[in-house]
Write a protein that holds these residues in place. Structure first.
Motif, PDB file in Angstrom:
ATOM      1  N   UNK A  89      -9.750  -4.477  -3.416  1.00 52.66           N
ATOM      2  CA  UNK A  89      -9.974  -3.035  -3.487  1.00 52.66           C
ATOM      3  C   UNK A  89      -9.604  -2.339  -2.181  1.00 52.66           C
ATOM      4  N   UNK A  90     -10.011  -2.903  -1.056  1.00 53.69           N
ATOM      5  CA  UNK A  90      -9.689  -2.287   0.229  1.00 53.69           C
ATOM      6  C   UNK A  90      -8.199  -2.425   0.551  1.00 53.69           C
ATOM      7  N   UNK A  91      -7.588  -3.514   0.118  1.00 55.22           N
ATOM      8  CA  UNK A  91      -6.151  -3.674   0.321  1.00 55.22           C
ATOM      9  C   UNK A  91      -5.385  -2.627  -0.488  1.00 55.22           C
ATOM     10  N   UNK A  92      -5.836  -2.365  -1.708  1.00 56.26           N
ATOM     11  CA  UNK A  92      -5.189  -1.366  -2.562  1.00 56.26           C
ATOM     12  C   UNK A  92      -5.360   0.038  -1.992  1.00 56.26           C
ATOM     13  N   UNK A  93      -6.553   0.335  -1.483  1.00 60.65           N
ATOM     14  CA  UNK A  93      -6.799   1.641  -0.878  1.00 60.65           C
ATOM     15  C   UNK A  93      -5.950   1.816   0.382  1.00 60.65           C
ATOM     16  N   UNK A  94      -5.927   0.782   1.214  1.00 57.66           N
ATOM     17  CA  UNK A  94      -5.113   0.844   2.431  1.00 57.66           C
ATOM     18  C   UNK A  94      -3.640   0.999   2.116  1.00 57.66           C
ATOM     19  N   UNK A  95      -3.196   0.378   1.032  1.00 59.72           N
ATOM     20  CA  UNK A  95      -1.794   0.481   0.624  1.00 59.72           C
ATOM     21  C   UNK A  95      -1.416   1.938   0.348  1.00 59.72           C
ATOM     22  N   UNK A  96      -2.273   2.637  -0.392  1.00 68.89           N
ATOM     23  CA  UNK A  96      -2.010   4.039  -0.690  1.00 68.89           C
ATOM     24  C   UNK A  96      -2.049   4.918   0.548  1.00 68.89           C
ATOM     25  N   UNK A  97      -3.049   4.716   1.376  1.00 69.40           N
ATOM     26  CA  UNK A  97      -3.219   5.538   2.578  1.00 69.40           C
ATOM     27  C   UNK A  97      -2.064   5.339   3.562  1.00 69.40           C
ATOM     28  N   UNK A  98      -1.696   4.087   3.807  1.00 67.63           N
ATOM     29  CA  UNK A  98      -0.655   3.822   4.792  1.00 67.63           C
ATOM     30  C   UNK A  98       0.742   4.164   4.273  1.00 67.63           C
ATOM     31  N   UNK A  99       0.931   4.069   2.960  1.00 69.06           N
ATOM     32  CA  UNK A  99       2.207   4.510   2.396  1.00 69.06           C
ATOM     33  C   UNK A  99       2.412   5.998   2.682  1.00 69.06           C
ATOM     34  N   UNK A 100       1.369   6.781   2.487  1.00 68.42           N
ATOM     35  CA  UNK A 100       1.463   8.215   2.755  1.00 68.42           C
ATOM     36  C   UNK A 100       1.696   8.483   4.236  1.00 68.42           C
ATOM     37  N   UNK A 101       1.074   7.711   5.106  1.00 69.39           N
ATOM     38  CA  UNK A 101       1.293   7.873   6.543  1.00 69.39           C
ATOM     39  C   UNK A 101       2.756   7.637   6.908  1.00 69.39           C
ATOM     40  N   UNK A 102       3.334   6.590   6.345  1.00 65.23           N
ATOM     41  CA  UNK A 102       4.730   6.274   6.637  1.00 65.23           C
ATOM     42  C   UNK A 102       5.676   7.356   6.141  1.00 65.23           C
TER      43      UNK A 102
END
Length: 203
Positions: free
Chosen positions: A94-107
């Motif tokens: 769950x945290x990996x999936x959340x981080x994936x979305x957040x960091x994709x937007x950052x990039x």
């Protein structure tokens, strides 16, 4: 002090990937120092690769020690609360999936700041979202998720396309960011829940 949407996304992304890395390390029974190292590389790996590609050096975590402090505190808290969390694998996912979305937007946003084309921005978003996990899994002697049949990088690309599509139709930028983060998280959870996979090639 007012916190911008991107600051909030960066903080939440760092925390999410630090927790993800910590749980992955604890699953492999690493000592506290090992947990901290894995949490650190998971959190800063993608952003470091992105900044090096852009020539934006020193990279972000070297310019702001608060990144390192946030990862340290998150790792300590995760270790402390590990006895209260039974399902390590679910929590990690769950945290990996959340981080994936957040960091994709950052990039994606970093690419926009540098005036790059939408396609390159999406590539940078995918790199930012995925490379921390690649480094984490490699250090833990696991085949990285991105190289297996699970939908991982693909959902980052889909999210990036959705983001620029929403902007094209004049959706407010902050709403578009939240929508894309929610989309990446939801799609990732759904495809894993229902075992939707990409085809494998080879012998």
């Amino acid at each position: 002090m007012q916190v911008s949407t991107m600051d909030a996304i960066e903080i939440l992304g760092t925390i999410s990937f630090a927790i993800s890395g910590s749980f992955a390390a604890m699953q492999r029974r690493l000592d506290p120092f090992g947990v901290l190292i894995i949490a650190f590389v998971t959190s800063i790996g993608g952003g470091t690769v992105r900044d090096l590609l852009l020539g934006d050096t020193p990279v972000a975590w070297m310019r702001d020690v608060n990144y390192c402090l946030l990862i340290l505190l998150t790792s300590i808290a995760t270790i402390f609360f590990k006895t209260h969390i039974k399902k390590f694998k679910v929590t990690l996912f769950l945290f990996d999936s959340l981080g994936l979305g957040l960091f994709t937007m950052l990039g994606i946003q970093k690419g926009i700041v540098f005036g790059l084309s939408p396609g390159i921005c999406i590539a940078l978003g995918t790199i930012t979202g995925c490379f921390g996990g690649i480094i984490r899994d490699t250090l833990l002697n696991t085949i990285p998720v991105i190289f297996r049949k699970e939908v991982y990088a693909t959902v980052c690309i889909m999210g990036g396309i959705l983001y620029f599509s929403l902007l094209y139709f004049n959706l407010k930028e902050d709403l578009a960011k939240v929508a894309v983060i929610g989309f990446i998280f939801t799609v990732r959870v759904v495809v894993v829940r229902y075992k939707v996979t990409l085809p494998r090639f080879g012998y």
